[in-house]
Design a protein around this motif. Structure first.
Motif, PDB file in Angstrom:
ATOM      1  N   TRP A   1      17.277 -26.793  -0.692  1.00  0.00           N
ATOM      2  CA  TRP A   1      16.121 -26.753  -1.587  1.00  0.00           C
ATOM      3  C   TRP A   1      15.473 -28.132  -1.670  1.00  0.00           C
ATOM      4  O   TRP A   1      14.242 -28.242  -1.643  1.00  0.00           O
ATOM      5  N   LEU A   2      16.288 -29.167  -1.754  1.00  0.00           N
ATOM      6  CA  LEU A   2      15.773 -30.528  -1.810  1.00  0.00           C
ATOM      7  C   LEU A   2      14.967 -30.846  -0.552  1.00  0.00           C
ATOM      8  O   LEU A   2      13.840 -31.353  -0.628  1.00  0.00           O
TER       9      LEU A   2
ATOM     10  N   GLN B   1      27.249 -35.142  -9.154  1.00  0.00           N
ATOM     11  CA  GLN B   1      26.463 -36.231  -9.744  1.00  0.00           C
ATOM     12  C   GLN B   1      25.726 -37.011  -8.646  1.00  0.00           C
ATOM     13  O   GLN B   1      24.576 -37.410  -8.825  1.00  0.00           O
ATOM     14  N   LEU B   2      26.394 -37.211  -7.517  1.00  0.00           N
ATOM     15  CA  LEU B   2      25.733 -37.875  -6.385  1.00  0.00           C
ATOM     16  C   LEU B   2      24.556 -37.030  -5.899  1.00  0.00           C
ATOM     17  O   LEU B   2      23.495 -37.558  -5.546  1.00  0.00           O
ATOM     18  N   ALA B   3      24.742 -35.723  -5.888  1.00  0.00           N
ATOM     19  CA  ALA B   3      23.662 -34.825  -5.473  1.00  0.00           C
ATOM     20  C   ALA B   3      22.478 -34.923  -6.432  1.00  0.00           C
ATOM     21  O   ALA B   3      21.320 -35.004  -5.996  1.00  0.00           O
TER      22      ALA B   3
ATOM     23  N   ALA C   1      22.664 -29.022 -11.115  1.00  0.00           N
ATOM     24  CA  ALA C   1      23.093 -29.019 -12.521  1.00  0.00           C
ATOM     25  C   ALA C   1      24.198 -27.985 -12.734  1.00  0.00           C
ATOM     26  O   ALA C   1      25.158 -28.235 -13.467  1.00  0.00           O
ATOM     27  N   GLY C   2      24.077 -26.834 -12.073  1.00  0.00           N
ATOM     28  CA  GLY C   2      25.141 -25.835 -12.149  1.00  0.00           C
ATOM     29  C   GLY C   2      26.435 -26.355 -11.549  1.00  0.00           C
ATOM     30  O   GLY C   2      27.520 -26.116 -12.092  1.00  0.00           O
TER      31      GLY C   2
ATOM     32  N   LYS D   1      14.404 -25.971  -8.032  1.00  0.00           N
ATOM     33  CA  LYS D   1      15.488 -25.107  -7.570  1.00  0.00           C
ATOM     34  C   LYS D   1      16.711 -25.940  -7.204  1.00  0.00           C
ATOM     35  O   LYS D   1      17.847 -25.561  -7.507  1.00  0.00           O
ATOM     36  N   ALA D   2      16.487 -27.079  -6.571  1.00  0.00           N
ATOM     37  CA  ALA D   2      17.596 -27.978  -6.239  1.00  0.00           C
ATOM     38  C   ALA D   2      18.270 -28.475  -7.515  1.00  0.00           C
ATOM     39  O   ALA D   2      19.500 -28.516  -7.599  1.00  0.00           O
TER      40      ALA D   2
END
Length: 145
Positions: free
Chosen positions: A29-30, A56-58, A43-44, A37-38
């Motif tokens: 998505w990113l 967290q890195l994502a 967050a999920g 969406k990303a």
């Protein structure tokens, strides 16, 4: 067996393979510019894996891609708190700091990343960032000092 082992500390049973697929979906998505969406996916993942620095890195990567370096740094710092002996969160924090124009602090983080895991991915990223800095490519001209 490592791919199917469960992620420790996850809220629901989650295998490493499932976690990888979830995060890869967020990165897709990113890459497609679908930032909201990303964000939902990442967050999920943070909620599902509260003891892992990887989501967290994502999230930091998502913020960084949108030019929100201060928010990216917050996510990278959260990853550092979860994995204080990991070089990758420090290298990413150094990158965000470089783009924020905070060069001395960035250099400290990059050097720490190289010291923590000299042969790891974080050290390779830190070294590449330092080389870019030395070549004059970083920090970008638009960074505020």
């Amino acid at each position: 067996m490592a791919e199917t082992s469960e992620i420790s500390g996850s809220l629901v049973p989650l295998s490493r393979k499932e976690a990888m697929i979830l995060l890869e979906a967020g990165y897709l998505w990113l890459d497609m510019g679908q930032f909201e969406k990303a964000r939902e996916v990442f967050a999920g993942a943070v909620v599902l894996m509260p003891k892992s620095e990887v989501p967290q890195l994502a999230l930091g990567s998502l913020e960084f891609a949108q030019g929100r370096h201060d928010k990216a740094l917050q996510a990278y710092r959260a990853a550092q708190r979860l994995a204080p002996n990991s070089a990758l969160p420090r290298a990413h924090a150094g990158e965000a700091l470089l783009f924020m124009g905070k060069v001395p602090e960035a250099l400290k983080e990059l050097k720490a990343a190289m010291d923590l895991e000299p042969e790891g991915d974080g050290a390779r990223l830190a070294k590449a960032l330092l080389e870019a800095k030395e070549a004059g490519a970083l920090p970008p001209a638009t960074a505020k000092k």
